[in-house]
Design an enzyme around this catalytic site. Structure first.
Site, PDB file in Angstrom:
ATOM      1  N   ARG A   1       0.821  -1.207   0.000  1.00  0.00           N
ATOM      2  CA  ARG A   1       0.000   0.000   0.000  1.00  0.00           C
ATOM      3  C   ARG A   1       0.853   1.254   0.000  1.00  0.00           C
ATOM      4  O   ARG A   1       2.015   1.237   0.378  1.00  0.00           O
ATOM      5  CB  ARG A   1      -0.932   0.000   1.218  1.00  0.00           C
ATOM      6  CG  ARG A   1      -2.143  -0.915   1.041  1.00  0.00           C
ATOM      7  CD  ARG A   1      -3.045  -0.919   2.264  1.00  0.00           C
ATOM      8  NE  ARG A   1      -2.419  -1.588   3.382  1.00  0.00           N
ATOM      9  CZ  ARG A   1      -1.867  -0.977   4.407  1.00  0.00           C
ATOM     10  NH1 ARG A   1      -1.880   0.350   4.485  1.00  0.00           N
ATOM     11  NH2 ARG A   1      -1.309  -1.667   5.386  1.00  0.00           N
TER      12      ARG A   1
ATOM     13  N   LYS B   1      -8.307  -2.312   1.662  1.00  0.00           N
ATOM     14  CA  LYS B   1      -8.099  -1.439   2.811  1.00  0.00           C
ATOM     15  C   LYS B   1      -8.803  -0.086   2.627  1.00  0.00           C
ATOM     16  O   LYS B   1      -9.133   0.575   3.611  1.00  0.00           O
ATOM     17  CB  LYS B   1      -6.609  -1.257   3.092  1.00  0.00           C
ATOM     18  CG  LYS B   1      -5.987  -2.457   3.836  1.00  0.00           C
ATOM     19  CD  LYS B   1      -6.681  -2.707   5.173  1.00  0.00           C
ATOM     20  CE  LYS B   1      -5.836  -3.447   6.196  1.00  0.00           C
ATOM     21  NZ  LYS B   1      -5.703  -4.889   5.962  1.00  0.00           N
TER      22      LYS B   1
ATOM     23  N   HIS C   1      -9.176  -3.775  13.169  1.00  0.00           N
ATOM     24  CA  HIS C   1      -8.153  -4.422  12.329  1.00  0.00           C
ATOM     25  C   HIS C   1      -7.684  -5.653  13.092  1.00  0.00           C
ATOM     26  O   HIS C   1      -6.666  -5.630  13.781  1.00  0.00           O
ATOM     27  CB  HIS C   1      -6.993  -3.459  12.063  1.00  0.00           C
ATOM     28  CG  HIS C   1      -5.993  -3.996  11.073  1.00  0.00           C
ATOM     29  ND1 HIS C   1      -4.665  -3.640  11.088  1.00  0.00           N
ATOM     30  CD2 HIS C   1      -6.140  -4.861  10.036  1.00  0.00           C
ATOM     31  CE1 HIS C   1      -4.036  -4.263  10.100  1.00  0.00           C
ATOM     32  NE2 HIS C   1      -4.906  -5.016   9.452  1.00  0.00           N
TER      33      HIS C   1
ATOM     34  N   SER D   1       0.546  -5.158  10.358  1.00  0.00           N
ATOM     35  CA  SER D   1       0.856  -6.062   9.265  1.00  0.00           C
ATOM     36  C   SER D   1       2.033  -6.981   9.632  1.00  0.00           C
ATOM     37  O   SER D   1       3.048  -6.521  10.150  1.00  0.00           O
ATOM     38  CB  SER D   1       1.211  -5.223   8.040  1.00  0.00           C
ATOM     39  OG  SER D   1       1.304  -6.051   6.928  1.00  0.00           O
TER      40      SER D   1
ATOM     41  N   LYS E   1      -1.988 -12.013  12.571  1.00  0.00           N
ATOM     42  CA  LYS E   1      -3.452 -12.090  12.617  1.00  0.00           C
ATOM     43  C   LYS E   1      -3.951 -13.272  11.778  1.00  0.00           C
ATOM     44  O   LYS E   1      -4.747 -14.082  12.244  1.00  0.00           O
ATOM     45  CB  LYS E   1      -4.088 -10.791  12.080  1.00  0.00           C
ATOM     46  CG  LYS E   1      -3.855  -9.578  12.960  1.00  0.00           C
ATOM     47  CD  LYS E   1      -4.569  -8.347  12.427  1.00  0.00           C
ATOM     48  CE  LYS E   1      -4.080  -7.908  11.058  1.00  0.00           C
ATOM     49  NZ  LYS E   1      -2.659  -7.562  10.998  1.00  0.00           N
ATOM     50  N   THR E   2      -3.494 -13.341  10.529  1.00  0.00           N
ATOM     51  CA  THR E   2      -3.972 -14.404   9.644  1.00  0.00           C
ATOM     52  C   THR E   2      -3.432 -15.752  10.103  1.00  0.00           C
ATOM     53  O   THR E   2      -4.183 -16.739  10.220  1.00  0.00           O
ATOM     54  CB  THR E   2      -3.546 -14.122   8.191  1.00  0.00           C
ATOM     55  OG1 THR E   2      -4.097 -12.865   7.799  1.00  0.00           O
ATOM     56  CG2 THR E   2      -4.056 -15.190   7.245  1.00  0.00           C
TER      57      THR E   2
ATOM     58  N   ASP F   1      -8.863 -10.528   9.152  1.00  0.00           N
ATOM     59  CA  ASP F   1      -8.282  -9.175   9.101  1.00  0.00           C
ATOM     60  C   ASP F   1      -9.194  -8.009   9.486  1.00  0.00           C
ATOM     61  O   ASP F   1      -8.706  -7.026  10.001  1.00  0.00           O
ATOM     62  CB  ASP F   1      -7.727  -8.938   7.690  1.00  0.00           C
ATOM     63  CG  ASP F   1      -6.719  -7.791   7.614  1.00  0.00           C
ATOM     64  OD1 ASP F   1      -5.725  -7.832   8.357  1.00  0.00           O
ATOM     65  OD2 ASP F   1      -6.932  -6.861   6.827  1.00  0.00           O
TER      66      ASP F   1
ATOM     67  N   ARG G   1       1.510 -12.433  -1.513  1.00  0.00           N
ATOM     68  CA  ARG G   1       0.203 -12.647  -0.877  1.00  0.00           C
ATOM     69  C   ARG G   1      -0.659 -13.653  -1.621  1.00  0.00           C
ATOM     70  O   ARG G   1      -0.540 -13.818  -2.834  1.00  0.00           O
ATOM     71  CB  ARG G   1      -0.577 -11.324  -0.854  1.00  0.00           C
ATOM     72  CG  ARG G   1       0.026 -10.240   0.001  1.00  0.00           C
ATOM     73  CD  ARG G   1      -0.516 -10.280   1.410  1.00  0.00           C
ATOM     74  NE  ARG G   1       0.106  -9.277   2.253  1.00  0.00           N
ATOM     75  CZ  ARG G   1      -0.298  -9.021   3.497  1.00  0.00           C
ATOM     76  NH1 ARG G   1      -1.324  -9.668   4.007  1.00  0.00           N
ATOM     77  NH2 ARG G   1       0.326  -8.126   4.226  1.00  0.00           N
TER      78      ARG G   1
HETATM   79  N1  LIG Z   1       5.844 -16.938  16.251  1.00  0.00           N
HETATM   80  C1  LIG Z   1       5.155 -16.530  15.203  1.00  0.00           C
HETATM   81  N2  LIG Z   1       3.867 -16.131  15.331  1.00  0.00           N
HETATM   82  C2  LIG Z   1       3.159 -15.689  14.280  1.00  0.00           C
HETATM   83  N3  LIG Z   1       3.649 -15.597  13.016  1.00  0.00           N
HETATM   84  C3  LIG Z   1       4.921 -15.996  12.810  1.00  0.00           C
HETATM   85  C4  LIG Z   1       5.722 -16.462  13.877  1.00  0.00           C
HETATM   86  N4  LIG Z   1       6.927 -16.766  13.374  1.00  0.00           N
HETATM   87  C5  LIG Z   1       6.891 -16.511  12.068  1.00  0.00           C
HETATM   88  N5  LIG Z   1       5.685 -16.051  11.684  1.00  0.00           N
HETATM   89  C6  LIG Z   1       5.322 -15.613  10.318  1.00  0.00           C
HETATM   90  O1  LIG Z   1       4.930 -14.250  10.379  1.00  0.00           O
HETATM   91  C7  LIG Z   1       3.943 -13.950   9.410  1.00  0.00           C
HETATM   92  C8  LIG Z   1       2.697 -13.367  10.052  1.00  0.00           C
HETATM   93  O2  LIG Z   1       1.919 -12.817   9.021  1.00  0.00           O
HETATM   94  P1  LIG Z   1       0.347 -12.709   8.961  1.00  0.00           P
HETATM   95  O3  LIG Z   1      -0.082 -12.929   7.561  1.00  0.00           O
HETATM   96  O4  LIG Z   1      -0.312 -13.561   9.978  1.00  0.00           O
HETATM   97  O5  LIG Z   1       0.211 -11.166   9.299  1.00  0.00           O
HETATM   98  P2  LIG Z   1      -1.080 -10.316   9.540  1.00  0.00           P
HETATM   99  O6  LIG Z   1      -1.065  -9.848  10.947  1.00  0.00           O
HETATM  100  O7  LIG Z   1      -2.259 -11.084   9.113  1.00  0.00           O
HETATM  101  O8  LIG Z   1      -0.795  -9.048   8.592  1.00  0.00           O
HETATM  102  P3  LIG Z   1      -1.671  -8.271   7.499  1.00  0.00           P
HETATM  103  O9  LIG Z   1      -2.560  -7.328   8.247  1.00  0.00           O
HETATM  104  O10 LIG Z   1      -0.667  -7.574   6.687  1.00  0.00           O
HETATM  105  O11 LIG Z   1      -2.437  -9.276   6.734  1.00  0.00           O
HETATM  106  C9  LIG Z   1       3.651 -15.232   8.680  1.00  0.00           C
HETATM  107  O12 LIG Z   1       4.419 -15.261   7.527  1.00  0.00           O
HETATM  108  C10 LIG Z   1       4.120 -16.302   9.696  1.00  0.00           C
HETATM  109  O13 LIG Z   1       4.529 -17.485   9.072  1.00  0.00           O
HETATM  110  O1  LIG Z   2      -3.577  -4.115   3.335  1.00  0.00           O
HETATM  111  C1  LIG Z   2      -2.590  -4.780   3.007  1.00  0.00           C
HETATM  112  O2  LIG Z   2      -1.857  -4.537   2.082  1.00  0.00           O
HETATM  113  C2  LIG Z   2      -2.303  -6.019   3.770  1.00  0.00           C
HETATM  114  C3  LIG Z   2      -2.822  -5.914   5.110  1.00  0.00           C
HETATM  115  O3  LIG Z   2      -3.717  -6.616   5.493  1.00  0.00           O
HETATM  116  C4  LIG Z   2      -2.240  -4.877   5.974  1.00  0.00           C
HETATM  117  O4  LIG Z   2      -1.242  -4.264   5.592  1.00  0.00           O
HETATM  118  O5  LIG Z   2      -2.780  -4.691   7.068  1.00  0.00           O
HETATM  119 CA   LIG Z   3      -3.501 -10.932   7.259  1.00  0.00          CA
HETATM  120 MN   LIG Z   4      -4.362  -6.226   7.492  1.00  0.00          MN
END
Ligand SMILES: Nc1ncnc2c1ncn2[C@@H]1O[C@H](COP(=O)(O)OP(=O)(O)OP(=O)(O)O)[C@@H](O)[C@H]1O
Ligand SMILES: O=C([O-])CC(=O)C(=O)O
Ligand SMILES: [Ca+2]
Ligand SMILES: [Mn+2]
Length: 662
Positions: free
Chosen positions: A180, A325, A344, A362, A366-367, A381, A446
């Site tokens: 973004r 977003k 979020h 990010s 979360k995911t 998310d 992604r």
């Molecule tokens: N201990 C841990 N706990 C959680 N995630 C971990 C850990 N170690 C490594 N990771 C890695 O960190 C990343 C966490 O990313 P995730 O997609 O869950 O982020 P998000 O909070 O959903 O972000 P976004 O809002 O950008 O989608 C993943 O690639 C996961 O494999």
């Molecule tokens: O919006 C994006 O590009 C991915 C995401 O979930 C974040 O950054 O929170």
């Molecule tokens: Ca996510």
């Molecule tokens: Mn997000």
């Protein structure tokens, strides 16, 4: 053919000398020849044959006459189609010319389709000099709510960088932007939004005026109308039926259309027939730049939000996350107006109905952590918390793919299949096997897939009030404990702070961790002042007795460079103990500086890692780093010390006192 004794090949005996025998075309009626017994095709021509391959989609259920107190008069299919095209033409209408574009439904490549033309007159402006330009003479084809299979074909035929991977997913490239562009986001400041929204230092809302918005809107609409075809998605946001929003996304790429098909809630055929006018419209002209000479523009990218017009314009970026977003920002405005908190966060639910929220910036998990094989996934998310409980805003997930492994994240791994959009993931040019470790295009690779691709998704994606509120921080300084229990005031302090620290860059060797503070774990998307959301969260957590937790998914045993990221299986064990309620009953001790409660034991996790001081060999460095981080928190919170949080003065004071103490 047969080989003779000399190793030469010759035709059957006699045939070479006497010429080839005639091919038998008449079927012998001796009952031996069974191999071509299928009846011949009914088609007389190749075109006719091709037309037989596809049967017409089953007609959608007619609108029932007696629904609701005022029965809608039944309308014909043709009339409905016409209304639909008129609605889209109105969406795409230029504001400076007299009519909307002439629209035709269907693929321009399929010339045989009978054109259903529609254009609408409008009079937004009383423009005295009406002139017809060439653009008014051409047709724009509308590809309306295509299926994933159709979108695959469009992408592969017409969009460079689109490929089918070995597991059936659609690999795409988002172009120059692979994330973004928050600095290019603009929000129209008018009489209403001037007072309602959060402006100024720290706010994500950079102002633009109505006129400039219209200039960019015109630029986007003209670009879209200049194309042979545009994609239109009519879909929903928010699984809470009372607070569902209708969104329309007009875009130029099949990749964008499939992305939103996956990420928004997909209407049933009946819902689509009754769709009517959207509540919000996105014009995604991402391939086309904005004009830098335009007022308020500082680059060739602009993501413009106009709440009064309920429209968003995207110019100069093809990164699909902008659409997702952007709509989230809209929800951060619309929902609080209805006393609903937008979050979020990820969200899942146990077999007994216990709901957990996972907040975090990010890349904090979360995911990864809301996708849990032992629990129902409500969403990964974006959520709403209303009087009725929680609801997912979206219909899909958007998972990070970097270093994805089957063992550690099996459900996400298996969700990458036909229908899934892969953004910027590298693959083998021949076998089309994916390489999730390859960062050649970007580290932010992604996968976007419909939520039902996760086997234990909870559909509809709603649940009761949360029991646990888990704040995730990826602390690359390595000083936050893997898990700590928070008081309500501490939860609010950390929610408003919205901390995470990632490593700045990996290119030129080891770098210092970069602390990021993003209010409400999503400052880029909030529209009102952070304390508004914080007050709502405090009120809801108090009312429903939710417990707050801080989980460090980042470093242990030292900062980035000397320590290591906490093992995902350990984090999962910690999360399991929160869900089961066993962690609530553990023995706790208070930490210095942050003053949070840390458990002495968690099942399945080595006890010595629970207090980070144990994992650092250099205790002095640990203390220094801890104080450094504490200082960063303090400095960040200074901007909030003059605000009252909710009606309760006592809570505000408690929150201010809940930060690091040294
Ligand atoms: N201990 C841990 N706990 C959680 N995630 C971990 C850990 N170690 C490594 N990771 C890695 O960190 C990343 C966490 O990313 P995730 O997609 O869950 O982020 P998000 O909070 O959903 O972000 P976004 O809002 O950008 O989608 C993943 O690639 C996961 O494999
Ligand atoms: O919006 C994006 O590009 C991915 C995401 O979930 C974040 O950054 O929170
Ligand atoms: Ca996510
Ligand atoms: Mn997000």
């Amino acid at each position: 053919m047969a080989a003779n004794g000399n190793g030469e090949f010759s035709f059957g005996k006699g045939t070479a000398r006497n010429g080839l025998s005639k091919i038998q075309t008449q079927k012998k009626n001796n009952g031996i020849c069974h191999d071509d017994s299928a009846p011949p095709v009914k088609a007389q021509t190749i075109d006719e044959l091709h037309s037989l391959q596809k049967k017409r989609s089953a007609p959608t259920t007619p609108i029932k006459g007696a629904q609701g107190p005022v029965a809608a008069p039944p309308i014909s299919d043709e009339e409905r189609q016409k209304q639909q095209l008129q609605s889209i033409s109105a969406s795409l209408a230029s504001l400076t010319r007299e009519t909307g574009p002439k629209l035709v439904k269907g693929d321009p490549a399929r010339k045989s389709e009978t054109p259903k033309v529609s254009h609408v007159s409008h009079n937004y402006f009383t423009c005295p000099t009406i002139s017809v330009s060439d653009s008014a003479l051409k047709f724009t084809h509308v590809l309306y709510n295509l299926s994933p299979a159709e979108l695959y074909e469009q992408a592969i035929k017409y969009e460079q960088g689109s490929f089918i991977t070995s597991n059936g997913a659609l690999a795409t490239l988002s172009g120059a932007k692979t994330g973004r562009s928050p600095r290019d986001k603009r929000v129209v400041k008018d009489e209403t939004t001037e007072d309602e929204l959060w402006w100024g230092k720290g706010s994500p809302n950079i102002e633009m005026d109505e006129h400039t918005f219209l200039v960019n809107r015109e630029r986007a609409v003209d670009y879209l109308n200049s194309l042979d075809k545009v994609f239109v998605n009519d879909q929903f946001l928010n699984w809470d039926p009372e607070n569902r929003i209708k969104v329309r996304i007009v875009s130029a790429r099949a990749y964008h259309s499939l992305f939103m098909h996956n990420m928004c809630i997909r209407p049933t055929p009946e819902e689509l027939e009754n769709f009517g006018t959207p509540d919000f419209t996105i014009y995604n002209a991402g391939q086309f730049p904005c004009n830098r000479y335009t007022h308020y523009m500082t680059s060739s990218t602009s993501i413009d939000l106009n709440l009064a017009r309920r429209e968003m314009v995207i110019l100069g970026t093809q990164y699909a996350g902008e659409m997702k977003k952007g709509l989230f920002s809209v929800m951060h405005y619309l929902m609080p107006m209805r006393q609903i908190l937008s979050l979020h966060s990820g969200c899942n639910m146990g077999k007994d109905g216990d709901v957990a929220l996972f907040f975090g910036l990010s890349g904090t998990g979360k995911t990864t952590l809301s996708t849990d094989h032992n629990r129902y996934l409500i969403g990964d998310d974006e959520h709403c918390w209303s009087e009725n409980g929680v609801s997912n805003i979206e219909g899909g997930c958007y998972a990070k793919c970097i270093d994805l492994s089957r063992e550690k994240e099996p459900d996400i791994w298996n969700a990458i299949k036909f229908g899934t959009v892969l953004e910027n993931v590298v693959f083998d040019e021949h076998t089309r096997e994916l390489d999730f470790s390859d960062k050649s295009v970007t580290e932010n690779t992604r996968a976007a897939y419909p939520i039902e691709y996760i086997p234990n998704a909870k559909i509809p994606c709603v649940g009761p009030h949360p029991k646990n509120v888990i704040l995730l921080a990826c602390d690359a300084f390595g000083v936050l404990p893997p898990v700590s229990k928070l008081s309500l005031a501490q939860t609010m302090y950390h929610f408003i702070s919205g901390y995470t620290a990632l490593v700045a860059g990996t290119e030129e060797g080891v770098k210092e961790p970069q602390a990021t503070f993003s209010a409400c774990f999503g400052a880029a998307f909030i529209m009102l002042h952070p304390t508004k959301y914080a007050a709502m969260l405090a009120e809801k957590m108090q009312k429903h007795g939710a417990t707050g937790w801080l989980v460090n998914t980042g470093w242990s045993g030292g900062s980035y460079g000397s320590g290591n990221r906490i093992k995902l299986p350990y984090t999962r064990k910690i999360i399991d103990a929160i869900h089961s309620g066993s962690l609530l009953k553990a023995n706790y001790k208070k930490t210095e500086v942050f003053g949070v409660e840390i458990p002495t034991e968690v099942e399945g996790v080595p006890s010595e890692i629970l207090d980070p001081v144990n994992t650092w060999s250099d205790k002095k460095a640990y203390k220094e780093t801890l104080l450094k981080l504490g200082g960063l928190f303090k400095r960040n919170f200074e901007t909030f010390t003059n605000y009252k949080i909710g009606k309760d003065n006592k809570l505000t004071e408690e929150i201010l006192a809940a930060g690091p103490n040294f």
